[in-house]
Design a protein around this motif. Structure first.
Motif: not given
Length: 79
Positions: A20, A8, A11
């Protein structure tokens, strides 16, 4: 947990999904700190031998699974 958080974060920083994923898998083999913490907890009797063994098994699985996971994620980008 580490893979998800790292994924996350990557990203949000603007990396693609595959990039990622590589970053997330690359964060897995950080076993040194965990080993010190659980050894200290066992010595201080904060945790018992059963929990120590379970966490140790988790560390071993994450360290051994990282290379094949990284290889697969890198091959996705290169193909």
């Amino acid at each position: 947990m580490k893979v998800g958080g790292s994924y996350l974060g990557a990203r949000v920083a603007g990396h693609s999904g595959d990039e990622s994923l590589i970053i997330g898998f690359g964060m897995l083999p950080r076993a040194g700190v965990e080993l010190v913490v659980i050894a200290g907890a066992l010595t201080s009797r904060i945790i018992d031998q059963r929990l120590f063994s379970a966490v140790l098994a988790l560390i071993i699985v994450s360290v051994l699974s990282t290379p094949p996971l990284l290889k697969h994620a890198i091959q996705r980008i290169n193909s």
